[in-house]
Design an enzyme around this catalytic site. Structure first.
Site, mmCIF file in Angstrom:
data_model
loop_
_atom_site.group_PDB
_atom_site.id
_atom_site.type_symbol
_atom_site.label_atom_id
_atom_site.label_comp_id
_atom_site.label_asym_id
_atom_site.label_seq_id
_atom_site.Cartn_x
_atom_site.Cartn_y
_atom_site.Cartn_z
ATOM 1 N N LYS A 158 0.844 -1.191 0.000
ATOM 2 C CA LYS A 158 0.000 0.000 0.000
ATOM 3 C C LYS A 158 0.887 1.251 0.000
ATOM 4 O O LYS A 158 1.871 1.316 0.730
ATOM 5 C CB LYS A 158 -0.894 -0.024 1.239
ATOM 6 N N SER A 214 -9.287 2.889 3.011
ATOM 7 C CA SER A 214 -8.257 3.499 2.208
ATOM 8 C C SER A 214 -7.430 2.491 1.401
ATOM 9 O O SER A 214 -6.602 2.886 0.576
ATOM 10 C CB SER A 214 -7.311 4.314 3.105
ATOM 11 N N SER A 233 -10.136 0.338 7.047
ATOM 12 C CA SER A 233 -9.531 0.398 5.714
ATOM 13 C C SER A 233 -9.101 -0.937 5.137
ATOM 14 O O SER A 233 -8.701 -0.999 3.980
ATOM 15 C CB SER A 233 -8.335 1.354 5.735
#
Length: 501
Positions: A70, A146, A170
């Site tokens: 990520k 996210s 997330s």
């Protein structure tokens, strides 16, 4: 039982010599080039660096398996480290963080970095630096946030597993929106630091998005840790039980699910003023019916807390953490950041953080502890696990107005307001997006694990919606055992990329 091409499948192909790690990297590279233009999941990738990293990842269960990081808080030396913000668009990581070190020890090869919203503040992935990430099930919709880029990277089949993190849902939100498995573990279980041991005061924890229970269990086994320097600790889970959960036959369930469970469930929203969609209720009831057929005892209960004050405390924490994060840049630059430097939501949180009283932050943390107590007293004293929908709705549409023009104007002028008024503006800014995800932040603040499972899809929109199993701290094995029951009974709804072989 027929298996899918999950991370374990590819790890076994590498171990058997049927496929070389270099060939798998090149295959992954080809998938990115073919599929990523549709989904905008991968926003940076370096094949040559990944090939060089193979020398570091020749050991461990997942030796040589490509793993997407990520682009937020998962730093690998030499790769971009932008936090999806124009402000840091030229940043390159100078070292590996402890999570990435754990990945390397497990044999994962970092390759590709996934999209997220700026600094991870949203439940969609729409950063101005990288653009929108689209949902694999229906490209007109977001895949979540996210960790939205990670979700589309896995759901599309570009990667069989991808790194994610969860500070307010997330991991589980994109799992719900994208038909994946998403486990937010007990606070302190995953490697943290070295400069972020407290990650939003323990609310944020790293993990992964997967398509199988065996991958999730193996990831926990390979990555769980006790860090002497970390302020939060979680006892190591039993290795034998985790290994049993990696087995592909129904016998693994019957041998290891030693008792039928008492499971509470709620069809209520945890936040006043937010209602659950029919999809959320139907997903939850589908799970209840299945679990009852399996012999578990299900009891409907009221949601144990009114979470409106808790979400307000979360915004207070976000504001304080944002000013702490960005003040070093301001000191180095010799000026204050403006709304032209960062996205408007970040700017609003930053300005609120400048005026946040110390007592506001301390009181927020105290509220989290009280919420953890309430879950123990009202749920876990009488029940083993707790069941809800993961999200209140299926994914929002790309371009959907999630903030009103009035709120946007107030955010642009937020420096003119006093702190309590600023928090009201921030709450209003999040309200429409919170209507999709009212559950998820709660387990971050209480520190308990929560697991999203893909069991439902709206046939009209072709959009998934997950169910969420909550448990007391250190109950990941119990959560995964129940997940295994769903999986082996054919209850999971997986993306088309995962055809059985």
């Amino acid at each position: 039982m027929l298996e899918i091409k999950d991370a374990t499948y590819w790890a076994e192909q590498l171990k058997s010599g049927n496929l070389s790690a270099k060939a798998l990297l090149e295959m992954t590279n080809d998938k990115i080039q073919k599929l990523n233009p549709r989904y905008n999941a991968i926003i940076a990738y370096d094949l040559e660096k990944a090939k060089a990293d193979l020398a570091l990842t020749s050991q461990g269960f997942f030796a040589g398996l490509p793993f997407a990081l990520k682009m937020l808080g998962q730093t690998h030396k030499g790769l971009p480290d932008t936090a999806s913000s124009h402000l840091f668009s030229e940043n390159v990581a100078s070292e590996d963080d402890n999570y990435v070190k754990g990945l390397l020890e497990a044999g994962f090869t970092p390759f590709g970095q996934t999209n997220s919203p700026e600094f991870g503040f949203k439940n969609i992935s729409d950063s101005k630096l990288y653009g929108d990430t689209r949902n694999v099930w229906n490209e007109a919709y977001y895949s979540g946030g996210s960790s939205g880029g990670a979700a589309s990277a896995v759901a599309s089949g570009m990667f069989a597993i991808a790194g994610a993190s969860d500070g307010g849902g997330s991991i589980r939100i994109p799992a719900s929106f994208s038909g994946l498995i998403g486990l937010k573990m007990t606070r302190g279980r995953m490697p943290q630091g070295p400069d972020s041991y407290r990650g939003w005061q323990g609310a944020s924890i790293s993990g992964a998005l997967t398509v199988s229970v065996r991958d999730t269990a193996r990831f926990v086994l390979e990555m769980q840790t006790l860090q002497e320097a970390a302020p939060y600790q979680a006892k190591l889970l039993d290795e034998k039980e985790l290994i049993a959960l990696t087995k592909s036959t129904g016998q693994a369930v019957s041998n290891n699910l030693s008792r039928k469970m008492k499971i509470a469930y709620s069809l209520q929203s945890p936040i006043s003023g937010i209602e659950l969609s029919k999809d959320a209720i139907n997903a939850c009831l589908k799970a209840v019916e299945f679990l009852e057929r399996q012999g578990h005892e299900l009891t409907e209960v009221d949601f144990p807390i009114e979470a409106r004050p808790l979400i307000q405390s979360y915004y207070r924490m976000n504001a304080a953490e944002t000013v702490a994060m960005l003040e070093p840049w301001e000191r180095a630059a010799g000026r204050k950041l403006t709304s032209q430097d960062v996205e408007l939501l970040t700017y609003a949180l930053l300005e609120a953080g400048r005026k946040a009283p110390v007592s506001s932050y301390i009181n927020a943390l105290a509220q989290w502890d009280l919420a953890a107590r309430d879950f123990t007293d009202k749920i876990y004293k009488d029940y083993d696990l707790f069941l809800t929908a993961t999200t209140a709705k299926t994914a929002p549409k790309i371009g959907q107005e999630l903030m009103t023009a009035e709120v946007l104007k107030e955010m642009s002028e937020i420096s003119q307001y006093e702190f309590e008024q600023q928090i009201e503006i921030i709450e209003a800014a999040f309200e429409r997006s919170l209507a999709f995800t009212p559950y998820n932040f709660i387990s971050n603040l209480t520190g308990q694990p929560a697991l999203s499972l893909p069991v439902y899809v709206n046939e009209e929109t072709n959009l998934p919606l997950g169910i969420q199993l909550w448990g007391p701290k250190n109950s990941e094995i119990e959560l995964l055992k129940v997940a295994k029951e769903f999986e082996e009974a054919g209850q999971f709804i997986l993306p088309k990329a995962y055809q059985r072989v």
